[in-house]
Motif scaffolding. Sequence first.
Motif, mmCIF file in Angstrom:
data_model
loop_
_atom_site.group_PDB
_atom_site.id
_atom_site.type_symbol
_atom_site.label_atom_id
_atom_site.label_comp_id
_atom_site.label_asym_id
_atom_site.label_seq_id
_atom_site.Cartn_x
_atom_site.Cartn_y
_atom_site.Cartn_z
ATOM 1 N N LEU A 238 0.791 -1.225 0.000
ATOM 2 C CA LEU A 238 0.000 0.000 0.000
ATOM 3 C C LEU A 238 0.827 1.281 0.000
ATOM 4 O O LEU A 238 0.278 2.364 -0.217
ATOM 5 N N VAL A 239 2.141 1.165 0.239
ATOM 6 C CA VAL A 239 2.992 2.355 0.237
ATOM 7 C C VAL A 239 4.206 2.171 -0.688
ATOM 8 O O VAL A 239 4.398 2.941 -1.629
ATOM 9 N N THR A 240 4.995 1.141 -0.422
ATOM 10 C CA THR A 240 6.234 0.967 -1.184
ATOM 11 C C THR A 240 5.974 0.767 -2.670
ATOM 12 O O THR A 240 6.624 1.397 -3.526
ATOM 13 N N TYR B 250 2.245 10.214 2.840
ATOM 14 C CA TYR B 250 3.212 10.281 1.739
ATOM 15 C C TYR B 250 2.693 11.188 0.622
ATOM 16 O O TYR B 250 3.409 12.056 0.113
ATOM 17 N N LEU B 251 1.441 11.005 0.252
ATOM 18 C CA LEU B 251 0.858 11.774 -0.849
ATOM 19 C C LEU B 251 0.716 13.253 -0.501
ATOM 20 O O LEU B 251 0.895 14.124 -1.357
ATOM 21 N N LYS B 252 0.396 13.531 0.746
ATOM 22 C CA LYS B 252 0.264 14.927 1.168
ATOM 23 C C LYS B 252 1.598 15.655 1.025
ATOM 24 O O LYS B 252 1.660 16.786 0.522
ATOM 25 N N MET B 253 2.673 15.005 1.454
ATOM 26 C CA MET B 253 3.996 15.627 1.317
ATOM 27 C C MET B 253 4.398 15.738 -0.147
ATOM 28 O O MET B 253 4.972 16.747 -0.578
ATOM 29 N N LEU B 254 4.089 14.713 -0.938
ATOM 30 C CA LEU B 254 4.391 14.748 -2.362
ATOM 31 C C LEU B 254 3.655 15.895 -3.047
ATOM 32 O O LEU B 254 4.229 16.614 -3.875
ATOM 33 N N ALA B 255 2.388 16.075 -2.705
ATOM 34 C CA ALA B 255 1.587 17.131 -3.325
ATOM 35 C C ALA B 255 2.237 18.496 -3.144
ATOM 36 O O ALA B 255 2.267 19.320 -4.068
ATOM 37 N N THR B 256 2.770 18.735 -1.963
ATOM 38 C CA THR B 256 3.419 20.017 -1.680
ATOM 39 C C THR B 256 4.663 20.203 -2.540
ATOM 40 O O THR B 256 4.931 21.303 -3.037
#
Length: 257
Positions: A111-113, A162-168
């Motif tokens: 679900l992440v890697t 992970y996605l929240k940080m990526l979005a930024t």
Amino acid sequence: MDLGITGRTAIVCASTSGLGRATAEALAAEGARVIVCGRRADVAEEVAAGLPRAVGVGVDLLAADGADLLMRVTRSAFGPADILVLNGPGPRPARVTEIDEPELGTAVESLVTAQHRLVSLALPHMREQRWGRVLAVGSGAVVAPIQDLALSGIGRTALAAYLKMLATEVAGDGVTVNMLLPGRIATDRVRRIDAARAAESGATVEEVTAASATRIPLNRYGEPDEFGAVAAFLCSERASYITGSAVRCDGGQSPVL
């Protein structure tokens, strides 16, 4: 409304059934060129054959070379991916006290890697052309824990962070990153979960389903095509000012804003 994605290339992971298939169908209906993928090549090809412009790919995204294979096939068929929909089967239903260390690691891997591998391969093209969409199919457990879906909740909550940080990090490059959180949508997985709850409680599956529906303000399960429509919008040109968000498609079921 014209979603502005005609001719865009979209990879929809785990799209041979359920929410992934509904998303692939919705994107195809809006003019996108779609890569349908799943572990069974014959099923992926069959689903793709029913869409206007699509190719079916049999691939195991948990295998070491799975992500690379998917990207190679995509480039060969339609060119680099403009839209990446992250999706995959959830872990088994279980409470926190019922899970063991190996399956916790497996949940994070799947679900992440595995999602990170795909994102890393798709992002360079998106950033270079200054347009891209990354959308993950999540779970309502991200915002309100579901007690007997501990493995799914842990893995998908980590993915949400992970996605929240990526979005930024990629917003300035014209790439949006969001997560779509389904509630009780009438898919095979939800039916299996209802069956497991029925077996545990001694109730019938119909009784479990009816009881679940009463806890949804709209008083029913959602349909896959309703979810697919929201997914297609979030992948579109029209949703260019939505990023870093967890959007719910749950009939109002979540107890939080």
